[in-house]
Motif scaffolding. Sequence first.
Motif, PDB file in Angstrom:
ATOM      1  N   GLU A   1       0.822  -1.207   0.000  1.00 13.54           N
ATOM      2  CA  GLU A   1       0.000   0.000   0.000  1.00 13.54           C
ATOM      3  C   GLU A   1       0.867   1.272   0.000  1.00 13.54           C
ATOM      4  O   GLU A   1       0.512   2.284  -0.587  1.00 13.54           O
ATOM      5  N   LEU A   2       2.047   1.176   0.637  1.00 20.17           N
ATOM      6  CA  LEU A   2       2.889   2.378   0.761  1.00 20.17           C
ATOM      7  C   LEU A   2       3.822   2.572  -0.432  1.00 20.17           C
ATOM      8  O   LEU A   2       4.549   3.555  -0.511  1.00 20.17           O
TER       9      LEU A   2
ATOM     10  N   TYR B   1       7.746   6.367  -1.535  1.00 23.52           N
ATOM     11  CA  TYR B   1       7.731   6.379  -3.000  1.00 23.52           C
ATOM     12  C   TYR B   1       8.232   7.726  -3.550  1.00 23.52           C
ATOM     13  O   TYR B   1       7.883   8.785  -3.047  1.00 23.52           O
TER      14      TYR B   1
ATOM     15  N   ARG C   1       4.433  16.758 -13.182  1.00 22.63           N
ATOM     16  CA  ARG C   1       4.258  17.689 -12.060  1.00 22.63           C
ATOM     17  C   ARG C   1       4.304  19.127 -12.575  1.00 22.63           C
ATOM     18  O   ARG C   1       3.479  19.958 -12.216  1.00 22.63           O
TER      19      ARG C   1
ATOM     20  N   PHE D   1      -2.341  11.696  -2.241  1.00 22.90           N
ATOM     21  CA  PHE D   1      -1.327  10.632  -2.071  1.00 22.90           C
ATOM     22  C   PHE D   1       0.033  11.267  -2.348  1.00 22.90           C
ATOM     23  O   PHE D   1       0.657  11.016  -3.373  1.00 22.90           O
ATOM     24  N   SER D   2       0.495  12.077  -1.428  1.00 20.26           N
ATOM     25  CA  SER D   2       1.544  13.034  -1.788  1.00 20.26           C
ATOM     26  C   SER D   2       2.966  12.506  -1.662  1.00 20.26           C
ATOM     27  O   SER D   2       3.898  13.171  -2.106  1.00 20.26           O
TER      28      SER D   2
ATOM     29  N   PRO E   1       6.431  15.967  -3.747  1.00 20.89           N
ATOM     30  CA  PRO E   1       6.887  16.687  -4.948  1.00 20.89           C
ATOM     31  C   PRO E   1       5.803  17.507  -5.653  1.00 20.89           C
ATOM     32  O   PRO E   1       6.066  18.648  -6.052  1.00 20.89           O
TER      33      PRO E   1
ATOM     34  N   ASP F   1      -0.524  11.721   3.236  1.00 21.78           N
ATOM     35  CA  ASP F   1       0.037  10.399   2.933  1.00 21.78           C
ATOM     36  C   ASP F   1      -0.107   9.478   4.154  1.00 21.78           C
ATOM     37  O   ASP F   1       0.036   9.909   5.297  1.00 21.78           O
ATOM     38  N   LEU F   2      -0.383   8.221   3.833  1.00 17.78           N
ATOM     39  CA  LEU F   2      -0.578   7.199   4.864  1.00 17.78           C
ATOM     40  C   LEU F   2       0.749   6.806   5.515  1.00 17.78           C
ATOM     41  O   LEU F   2       0.776   6.317   6.643  1.00 17.78           O
TER      42      LEU F   2
ATOM     43  N   GLY G   1      -2.001  10.086   7.305  1.00 18.27           N
ATOM     44  CA  GLY G   1      -3.209   9.294   7.533  1.00 18.27           C
ATOM     45  C   GLY G   1      -3.855   8.890   6.226  1.00 18.27           C
ATOM     46  O   GLY G   1      -3.292   9.067   5.142  1.00 18.27           O
ATOM     47  N   ASP G   2      -5.068   8.347   6.353  1.00 21.66           N
ATOM     48  CA  ASP G   2      -5.808   7.841   5.194  1.00 21.66           C
ATOM     49  C   ASP G   2      -6.539   8.994   4.495  1.00 21.66           C
ATOM     50  O   ASP G   2      -7.361   9.676   5.115  1.00 21.66           O
ATOM     51  N   ALA G   3      -6.247   9.165   3.216  1.00 24.54           N
ATOM     52  CA  ALA G   3      -6.838  10.278   2.463  1.00 24.54           C
ATOM     53  C   ALA G   3      -8.357  10.211   2.474  1.00 24.54           C
ATOM     54  O   ALA G   3      -9.036  11.238   2.485  1.00 24.54           O
TER      55      ALA G   3
ATOM     56  N   ASN H   1      -2.623  10.630  -7.280  1.00 26.28           N
ATOM     57  CA  ASN H   1      -1.537   9.863  -7.868  1.00 26.28           C
ATOM     58  C   ASN H   1      -1.320   8.554  -7.093  1.00 26.28           C
ATOM     59  O   ASN H   1      -0.332   8.392  -6.391  1.00 26.28           O
TER      60      ASN H   1
ATOM     61  N   PHE I   1     -11.068   5.698  -4.522  1.00 25.26           N
ATOM     62  CA  PHE I   1     -11.190   6.947  -3.752  1.00 25.26           C
ATOM     63  C   PHE I   1     -11.989   7.994  -4.536  1.00 25.26           C
ATOM     64  O   PHE I   1     -12.174   9.105  -4.067  1.00 25.26           O
TER      65      PHE I   1
HETATM   66  C1  SAM Z   1       2.363   6.341  -6.220  1.00 26.39           C
HETATM   67  S1  SAM Z   1       2.801   7.086  -4.682  1.00 26.39           S
HETATM   68  C2  SAM Z   1       2.700   8.783  -5.159  1.00 26.39           C
HETATM   69  C3  SAM Z   1       3.595   9.692  -4.404  1.00 26.39           C
HETATM   70  C4  SAM Z   1       3.721  11.111  -4.942  1.00 26.39           C
HETATM   71  N1  SAM Z   1       2.492  11.640  -5.461  1.00 26.39           N
HETATM   72  C5  SAM Z   1       4.833  11.230  -5.949  1.00 26.39           C
HETATM   73  O1  SAM Z   1       4.586  11.616  -7.102  1.00 26.39           O
HETATM   74  O2  SAM Z   1       5.982  10.945  -5.612  1.00 26.39           O
HETATM   75  C6  SAM Z   1       1.332   6.839  -3.747  1.00 26.39           C
HETATM   76  C7  SAM Z   1       1.408   7.290  -2.295  1.00 26.39           C
HETATM   77  O3  SAM Z   1       0.112   7.095  -1.709  1.00 26.39           O
HETATM   78  C8  SAM Z   1       0.288   6.706  -0.358  1.00 26.39           C
HETATM   79  N2  SAM Z   1      -0.991   6.065   0.053  1.00 26.39           N
HETATM   80  C9  SAM Z   1      -1.415   4.814  -0.206  1.00 26.39           C
HETATM   81  N3  SAM Z   1      -2.654   4.644   0.306  1.00 26.39           N
HETATM   82  C10 SAM Z   1      -3.016   5.812   0.867  1.00 26.39           C
HETATM   83  C11 SAM Z   1      -4.177   6.276   1.557  1.00 26.39           C
HETATM   84  N4  SAM Z   1      -5.218   5.482   1.752  1.00 26.39           N
HETATM   85  N5  SAM Z   1      -4.209   7.540   1.981  1.00 26.39           N
HETATM   86  C12 SAM Z   1      -3.138   8.379   1.800  1.00 26.39           C
HETATM   87  N6  SAM Z   1      -2.014   7.998   1.184  1.00 26.39           N
HETATM   88  C13 SAM Z   1      -1.950   6.733   0.721  1.00 26.39           C
HETATM   89  C14 SAM Z   1       1.519   5.823  -0.367  1.00 26.39           C
HETATM   90  O4  SAM Z   1       2.124   5.803   0.894  1.00 26.39           O
HETATM   91  C15 SAM Z   1       2.386   6.509  -1.438  1.00 26.39           C
HETATM   92  O5  SAM Z   1       3.295   7.410  -0.843  1.00 26.39           O
END
Ligand code: SAM
Length: 336
Positions: free
Chosen positions: A130-131, A164, A173, A190-191, A195, A213-214, A239-241, A257, A265
């Motif tokens: 998930e992360l 990530y 971006r 999902f930051s 960036p 971000d989670l 936390g959870d978006a 993203n 979502f």
């Molecule tokens: C594909 S990465 C994108 C990161 C960023 N946007 C970038 O361009 O580098 C997705 C991110 O979403 C986070 N994530 C996953 N599930 C999530 C949730 N339920 N709520 C918030 N963030 C979450 C992950 O930890 C990860 O950092």
Amino acid sequence: MRSLCIKVRKGKGESVRKKLLEDGLLDQSLYVDKDGDFLYLPITSVPGGHIVEERDFRGREKEERDYKALCEVPDALRDLLPTSFDTLGDIAIVRLPDELLPYAENVGKAMMEAFPRLRSVFMDHGVAGELRVRDLEVIAGVDDSSTVHTEYGLRFKVDPRKAYFNPRLSNERNRIVQLVRDGETVVDMFSGVGPFAIMIAKHARPAQVFAIDLNAEAVQLMQENIRLNKVSNVVPLEGDARQWVFDLPCADRVIMNLPHSAKDFFADALTRLNLGGVMHFYHICEKDEFQSVLDELVQQARGMCVELRVVRSEELKTYSPSASVFSADLLLVGWL
Ligand SMILES: C[S@@+](CC[C@H](N)C(=O)[O-])C[C@H]1O[C@@H](n2cnc3c(N)ncnc32)[C@H](O)[C@@H]1O
């Protein structure tokens, strides 16, 4: 060595360089040169729309040539040596085909010798969970994957083993930054290490950017990046978006993203978007399926009594032989 080149302001250098690269016009055998606020990009032939001048450049053919030549692998496998790899700050991340796995350390050593700026080379075993953290195995240099990556004049502390980060999204971006209007409220659901959020805060004039971000480690890196880039209007949230969006003001722009599951979502994000607002939606699917995914989203929005219009969609990058990562800009037109 003397070459034709294009002179660009530093802020525009990255996008012009990538465009020249895509069009096959950048002379990759020479180093880009800098002087004051300007970059000089060496070119192989003259593109339209640019003023061209001549200048002396330092050659890099030795580096380019050396990596494959230096690598000790059986001749039968030499053609399998990767021609491209990602660099994040001073680390390189490379994928190797199975046949080259017994020679991974030789590949790492050759890359370190050929590219002296590298501190480490890692073999990539992919992104998981998930992360979306990356499984990396050091094949040369120190076993420390944290580094500082520069993109569009911003500095990001990153550690792909902890959070990530994808350097290949820099143009995407920048594209979004150009769309942000003054005073917007932006939510980056999902930051990661920040960036999108930080580039928007630095290069546009939003009222506020909420960056969720989670992953606690991602948020910690984001906080460091906010300080590193001296931005004041990014609010990092761990936390959870899905839960956070209901505690935030409605947004003029939502960035989603999380390409494997952004769809899950979608409804929550849509209820928190202002009329006239835009959702940047990212999705991985089979190359011929994205249009039907977009049709479904538009229908789903209709079921929620709002009109959603696809104003732009694009195949961003190949994910597998049959699947790609896509992006779409979805405008919330109004109530039905
Ligand atoms: C594909 S990465 C994108 C990161 C960023 N946007 C970038 O361009 O580098 C997705 C991110 O979403 C986070 N994530 C996953 N599930 C999530 C949730 N339920 N709520 C918030 N963030 C979450 C992950 O930890 C990860 O950092």
